[in-house]
Design an enzyme around this catalytic site. Sequence first.
Site, mmCIF file in Angstrom:
data_model
loop_
_atom_site.group_PDB
_atom_site.id
_atom_site.type_symbol
_atom_site.label_atom_id
_atom_site.label_comp_id
_atom_site.label_asym_id
_atom_site.label_seq_id
_atom_site.Cartn_x
_atom_site.Cartn_y
_atom_site.Cartn_z
ATOM 1 N N HIS A 182 -2.495 30.371 4.539
ATOM 2 C CA HIS A 182 -1.193 29.992 4.008
ATOM 3 C C HIS A 182 -0.219 29.783 5.162
ATOM 4 C CE1 HIS A 182 -1.381 34.374 4.343
ATOM 5 N NE2 HIS A 182 -0.084 34.364 4.527
ATOM 6 N N VAL A 183 0.806 29.000 4.907
ATOM 7 C CA VAL A 183 1.827 28.682 5.905
ATOM 8 C C VAL A 183 3.180 29.155 5.387
ATOM 9 C CG1 VAL A 183 2.994 26.848 7.199
ATOM 10 C CG2 VAL A 183 0.534 26.660 6.716
#
Length: 313
Positions: free
Chosen positions: A246-247
């Site tokens: 995830h970012v």
Amino acid sequence: MSDVSALKKFSFQRVLDEDPLTHTLILLGTLPSSSDTLDSANSVEAIVRVERTTLSAKDAPLFFGNNGLIKKTALEGSTDIYTWLFGWFGDEAHRDSDIKINIICPATEIHIRKYTKQEQILVHETPALYEKYTKPYILGFPAARTKWVDDILNGIAEKGKLLYSSPEYLILPDMKWDTKTLNSLYLLAIVQDRKIRSLRDLRKYHVGLLKSIQREANRVAHEKWGLPTGSLRMYVHYQPSYYHFHVHIVNANYHGSMGMAVGQAHLLDDIISLLELDPDEGPGIFERMTITYGLGDQHTLYEPMRRALNEIS
């Protein structure tokens, strides 16, 4: 200006600054040049800094219960074992909430250790240390810890909050954001590919995915909140709190998260640049490099990494 009657003469003009981390507003306005007049011609400019005092640990037992300090709550969202609420110290739910409440229930021993105050060491994780200690830990990571992620990706939870959806990834508000304060804007891009567990799994062929996340996050921020290009800071954690890639996407002016510190956060721009320098064949750069990060003494990897570092030194 020592009492509330004097402050009532403050004439507000504009907000000079706001800081979500310290819960502070700095206001510009005017006050009478003398306490016995309200004549605007005799007013002078004044700056007033308003800061919410910190929550006191001694009040912890008083927060909840029939006669607790928190008088009203409103559900913000929930998925799996996580619930988010807004809370008020009075009954005036028409105004902005006094606090945001995050609940994990049932909380496992791993959750308890994660949220306990920790002493940290800096780990220099070589590819060999990754293979020996970190990779087995990641592969053994309990599936239940990421059920909430699967619920989001499968459309079971948070469906109404999605800001962008594609077969490759989703973008939605992070649970830490109150969804109102633009200066503390905090979004999350979660990829669908379950094989990308962490930074170590990124390869050159993922550059297109990462650039797409950048592009769509900037588009969403511009179209929904009017933020121009350059207004977002995007980064990836290593070690992350959960091993599904995830970012993190935050307002570039937001500095309120420990997770943005050197030793945990890696800028998405830098990650893309490193991957673009990679050869088309052979081991990827994140397979080959030594990654330095902070590790708390409650983390499962702490003891094996500490012993390994002592042996090396």
